[in-house]
Design an enzyme around this catalytic site. Structure first.
Site, PDB file in Angstrom:
ATOM      1  N   LYS A 159      26.459   4.551  -0.536  1.00 50.36           N
ATOM      2  CA  LYS A 159      26.457   4.940  -2.065  1.00 50.36           C
ATOM      3  C   LYS A 159      25.330   5.982  -2.503  1.00 50.36           C
ATOM      4  CE  LYS A 159      25.370   0.511  -2.690  1.00 50.36           C
ATOM      5  NZ  LYS A 159      25.535   0.007  -1.144  1.00 50.36           N
ATOM      6  N   GLY A 175      18.500   0.017  -0.726  1.00 50.34           N
ATOM      7  CA  GLY A 175      17.990   0.801   0.049  1.00 50.34           C
ATOM      8  C   GLY A 175      18.975   2.063   0.023  1.00 50.34           C
ATOM      9  N   HIS A 176      18.970   2.999  -0.714  1.00 49.69           N
ATOM     10  CA  HIS A 176      20.053   3.962  -1.023  1.00 49.69           C
ATOM     11  C   HIS A 176      19.347   5.348  -0.330  1.00 49.69           C
ATOM     12  CE1 HIS A 176      21.760   1.636  -4.376  1.00 49.69           C
ATOM     13  NE2 HIS A 176      21.899   1.045  -3.226  1.00 49.69           N
ATOM     14  N   ASP A 178      25.444  -1.085   1.904  1.00 54.52           N
ATOM     15  CA  ASP A 178      24.986   0.091   2.903  1.00 54.52           C
ATOM     16  C   ASP A 178      26.215   1.025   3.153  1.00 54.52           C
ATOM     17  OD1 ASP A 178      22.488  -1.155   2.895  1.00 54.52           O
ATOM     18  OD2 ASP A 178      22.747  -2.344   4.533  1.00 54.52           O
ATOM     19  N   GLN A 195      23.755  -3.027  -3.788  1.00 56.95           N
ATOM     20  CA  GLN A 195      24.264  -3.989  -2.625  1.00 56.95           C
ATOM     21  C   GLN A 195      25.906  -3.508  -2.927  1.00 56.95           C
ATOM     22  OE1 GLN A 195      22.078  -5.711  -5.629  1.00 56.95           O
ATOM     23  NE2 GLN A 195      20.759  -4.863  -3.817  1.00 56.95           N
TER      24      GLN A 195
HETATM   25  P1  GDP Z   1      23.601   2.530   0.627  1.00 57.87           P
HETATM   26  O1  GDP Z   1      22.704   1.558   0.515  1.00 57.87           O
HETATM   27  O2  GDP Z   1      25.096   2.209   0.114  1.00 57.87           O
HETATM   28  O3  GDP Z   1      23.274   3.602  -0.155  1.00 57.87           O
HETATM   29  O4  GDP Z   1      23.631   2.941   1.965  1.00 57.87           O
HETATM   30  P2  GDP Z   1      22.358   3.151   3.107  1.00 57.87           P
HETATM   31  O5  GDP Z   1      21.809   4.389   2.872  1.00 57.87           O
HETATM   32  O6  GDP Z   1      21.623   1.773   3.151  1.00 57.87           O
HETATM   33  O7  GDP Z   1      23.191   3.420   4.498  1.00 57.87           O
HETATM   34  C1  GDP Z   1      23.940   4.273   4.792  1.00 57.87           C
HETATM   35  C2  GDP Z   1      23.359   5.165   5.903  1.00 57.87           C
HETATM   36  O8  GDP Z   1      24.429   6.131   6.382  1.00 57.87           O
HETATM   37  C3  GDP Z   1      22.306   6.227   5.214  1.00 57.87           C
HETATM   38  O9  GDP Z   1      21.344   6.256   6.496  1.00 57.87           O
HETATM   39  C4  GDP Z   1      23.017   7.469   5.319  1.00 57.87           C
HETATM   40  O10 GDP Z   1      22.243   8.547   5.287  1.00 57.87           O
HETATM   41  C5  GDP Z   1      24.009   7.513   5.988  1.00 57.87           C
HETATM   42  N1  GDP Z   1      25.421   8.102   5.694  1.00 57.87           N
HETATM   43  C6  GDP Z   1      25.711   8.176   4.397  1.00 57.87           C
HETATM   44  N2  GDP Z   1      26.964   8.710   4.741  1.00 57.87           N
HETATM   45  C7  GDP Z   1      27.350   9.104   5.941  1.00 57.87           C
HETATM   46  C8  GDP Z   1      28.307   9.550   6.498  1.00 57.87           C
HETATM   47  O11 GDP Z   1      29.511  10.052   6.032  1.00 57.87           O
HETATM   48  N3  GDP Z   1      28.456   9.859   7.772  1.00 57.87           N
HETATM   49  C9  GDP Z   1      27.128   9.428   8.505  1.00 57.87           C
HETATM   50  N4  GDP Z   1      27.158   9.667   9.842  1.00 57.87           N
HETATM   51  N5  GDP Z   1      26.141   8.942   7.987  1.00 57.87           N
HETATM   52  C10 GDP Z   1      26.240   8.753   6.678  1.00 57.87           C
HETATM   53  P1  IMO Z   2      22.136  -1.604  -0.768  1.00 54.69           P
HETATM   54  O1  IMO Z   2      22.067  -1.507  -2.374  1.00 54.69           O
HETATM   55  C1  IMO Z   2      22.855  -4.723   2.204  1.00 54.69           C
HETATM   56  C2  IMO Z   2      21.534  -8.935   1.489  1.00 54.69           C
HETATM   57  C3  IMO Z   2      20.478  -9.275   2.239  1.00 54.69           C
HETATM   58  C4  IMO Z   2      20.934 -10.650   2.179  1.00 54.69           C
HETATM   59  C5  IMO Z   2      21.497 -11.226   1.052  1.00 54.69           C
HETATM   60  C6  IMO Z   2      20.358 -11.546  -0.145  1.00 54.69           C
HETATM   61  O2  IMO Z   2      21.248  -0.825   0.105  1.00 54.69           O
HETATM   62  O3  IMO Z   2      23.637  -1.719  -0.044  1.00 54.69           O
HETATM   63  P2  IMO Z   2      18.373 -10.641  -1.500  1.00 54.69           P
HETATM   64  O4  IMO Z   2      17.127 -10.145  -0.914  1.00 54.69           O
HETATM   65  O5  IMO Z   2      19.258  -9.740  -2.269  1.00 54.69           O
HETATM   66  O6  IMO Z   2      18.340 -11.986  -2.224  1.00 54.69           O
HETATM   67  O7  IMO Z   2      19.418 -10.934  -0.141  1.00 54.69           O
HETATM   68  O8  IMO Z   2      21.861  -9.845   0.426  1.00 54.69           O
HETATM   69  N1  IMO Z   2      21.420  -7.368   0.679  1.00 54.69           N
HETATM   70  C7  IMO Z   2      21.929  -6.532   1.117  1.00 54.69           C
HETATM   71  N2  IMO Z   2      22.559  -6.113   2.211  1.00 54.69           N
HETATM   72  N3  IMO Z   2      22.417  -3.796   1.440  1.00 54.69           N
HETATM   73  C8  IMO Z   2      21.809  -4.167   0.255  1.00 54.69           C
HETATM   74  O9  IMO Z   2      21.602  -3.229  -0.511  1.00 54.69           O
HETATM   75  C9  IMO Z   2      21.276  -5.351   0.165  1.00 54.69           C
HETATM   76  N4  IMO Z   2      20.576  -5.972  -0.762  1.00 54.69           N
HETATM   77  C10 IMO Z   2      20.839  -7.348  -0.486  1.00 54.69           C
HETATM   78  O10 IMO Z   2      20.337  -8.556   3.268  1.00 54.69           O
HETATM   79  O11 IMO Z   2      21.983 -11.071   3.027  1.00 54.69           O
HETATM   80 MG    MG Z   3      21.497   0.379   1.596  1.00 49.63          MG
END
Ligand code: GDP
Ligand code: IMO
Ligand code: MG
Length: 426
Positions: free
Chosen positions: A18, A42-43, A15, A226
């Site tokens: 990415k 979850g991207h 998270d 991840q």
């Molecule tokens: P990922 O799994 O690495 O793709 O990240 P997620 O999408 O799960 O979580 C990142 C969250 O931060 C999302 O809600 C994005 O919309 C938000 N986000 C990404 N970059 C930025 C940033 O530079 N600033 C802020 N405020 N939010 C961001």
């Molecule tokens: P993105 O791509 C954050 C974590 C789960 C748990 C562990 C194992 O959005 O960064 P799993 O279901 O993979 O067997 O769970 O890994 N986990 C993540 N945490 N972002 C993710 O993906 C994750 N994918 C798995 O919360 O701790």
């Molecule tokens: Mg994510």
């Protein structure tokens, strides 16, 4: 980036932002590839005010003239895939036409999801806090050589035999260990055959196509899901996911590891973690709450609240080294706007070196030592020129570069595609 092969990798526990970064750089690439993980990812990205969350599809799919691939290292739930394609198709043109899936992908079947969730609910074993998507159980079958792979769906007798054998194994567990109803063979077999029809046109030789693109000097991006601290071998085991991150590119796609030209690491300006496991810089106080609220730190896949804490530069430096990171994109710096002071963990109270701490899995025993940095009141939110950042934010960035030993080549200042400062990306 023209003609380059790039690996994009989260450097913390996932998270890091990415999805947003992939979307930002995807305009310059020809192909985007997922090589590990599944719909546990979850991207999130925001394009023209529309928020999209990708779980299984590469986050670059909203661009035109791009090919998107799921390599053989990805574990694929066809239910999740088709649902995501349908949702994405409401906003994006030609999703299925852009997508190629390896016939060697292991499939996530309903019994994987059921077992993952049953184990997480039982109090007989340690719980990881998984996403409940059947990721670990599907990878168990892969190394146990029991997987039903995408190609198996196109051979009815092979599918029949494999599914019979594997269901016997799972139903024994469901009935005897968990007191559950067994899964019906015929229902599942028929579902697989129906899904095979829709899957067929998406199947292609991913390894070969990527090889050709690289030979033609097209730019290719490998999108890690991840984060590196969730890597099953290098991360905080057992509180990890079940795949290999950067080290999984070669086996997860079918290319030589020497083909990668540049590794871009994504690090959040603070740290978050979902699920159980050690987290030395976790803040169980009002600053943790502030980061959580301001950063919108709620899981994009499961909706769980993310644990929040300060940036851990000790772990970051080590992860940069282990993964051969060439440059970092620092994300969510805007979330720190308005804080009086910002802490970064620059050492641990421990008699062990970080190399030993991760190798011996004693991260839960360390206590962080912090360095304080002055905060700033001038907002960084939405900026896209480095010169416009206030001097304290620039000092903070320079200090992180020094601590990690690699340049910060990009800075993300907000969730939208355009909220990005590009300094020195190849
Ligand atoms: P990922 O799994 O690495 O793709 O990240 P997620 O999408 O799960 O979580 C990142 C969250 O931060 C999302 O809600 C994005 O919309 C938000 N986000 C990404 N970059 C930025 C940033 O530079 N600033 C802020 N405020 N939010 C961001
Ligand atoms: P993105 O791509 C954050 C974590 C789960 C748990 C562990 C194992 O959005 O960064 P799993 O279901 O993979 O067997 O769970 O890994 N986990 C993540 N945490 N972002 C993710 O993906 C994750 N994918 C798995 O919360 O701790
Ligand atoms: Mg994510």
């Amino acid at each position: 980036m023209a003609g380059k092969v790039i690996s994009l990798l989260g450097l913390q526990w996932g998270d890091e932002g990415k999805g947003k970064v992939v979307d930002n750089i995807a305009k310059d690439i020809s192909a985007a590839v997922r090589y590990q993980g599944g719909h546990n990812a979850g991207h999130t990205l925001i394009v023209e005010e529309k928020t999209m969350v990708f779980h299984l599809l590469p986050s670059a799919i909203c661009h035109e003239n791009i090919r998107c691939y799921l390599g053989r290292g990805v574990v694929v739930s066809l239910d999740a895939l088709f649902e995501e394609i349908d949702d994405a198709s409401e906003i994006i043109k030609g999703v299925e036409e852009k997508l190629v899936i390896s016939p060697a992908c292991s499939l996530i079947q309903p019994y994987h999801i059921k077992l993952d969730q049953l184990r997480e609910k039982s109090n007989t074993s340690i719980t990881i806090g998984t996403t409940g998507r059947g990721i670990g159980t599907a990878y168990e079958d892969r190394v146990g050589r029991r997987s039903i792979r995408a190609i198996d769906l196109f051979n009815e007798s092979r599918l029949h035999n494999k599914l019979t054998e594997v269901l016997e194994y799972y139903n024994f567990l469901f009935v005897n260990s968990f007191g559950q109803e067994p899964i019906d063979f015929h229902e599942l077999y028929d579902l697989n055959l129906v899904q095979a029809e829709r899957l067929k046109p998406l199947i292609g030789n991913v390894g070969n196509e990527i090889k050709q693109l690289i030979e033609e000097e097209k730019s290719v991006l490998f999108e890690g899901a991840q984060g590196a601290l969730l890597d099953v071998s290098l991360g905080t085991y057992p509180f990890v996911t079940s795949s290999n991150l950067i080290g999984g590119i070669s086996s997860g796609v079918g290319i030589s590891p020497t083909k990668i030209d540049y590794s871009l690491g994504i690090a959040k300006a603070y740290t978050t973690r979902v699920g159980q496991g050690p987290f030395p810089t976790e803040l169980d106080n009002n600053i943790g709450e502030y980061l959580s609220k301001k950063g919108g730190e709620v899981g994009a896949t499961t909706g769980r609240k993310r644990r929040c804490g300060w940036l851990d530069a000790v772990l970051l430096k080590h992860i940069v080294y282990l993964n051969g990171i060439d440059g970092i994109c620092l994300t969510k710096i805007d979330v720190l706007d308005g804080l009086e002071s910002i802490k970064v963990c620059t050492n641990y109270k421990s008699s062990h070196a970080i190399e030993d701490i991760l190798e011996s899995m004693i991260l839960d025993e360390v206590e962080p030592i912090y360095t304080d940095f002055k905060g700033w009141n001038e907002p960084t939110y939405g900026l896209n020129r480095f010169e416009d950042l206030n001097s304290n934010a620039r000092k903070y960035i320079a200090a992180l570069e020094e601590l990690c030993g690699v340049p910060i080549v990009m800075i993300s200042t907000g969730p939208k595609r355009e909220d990005t400062i590009i300094r020195d990306l190849i």
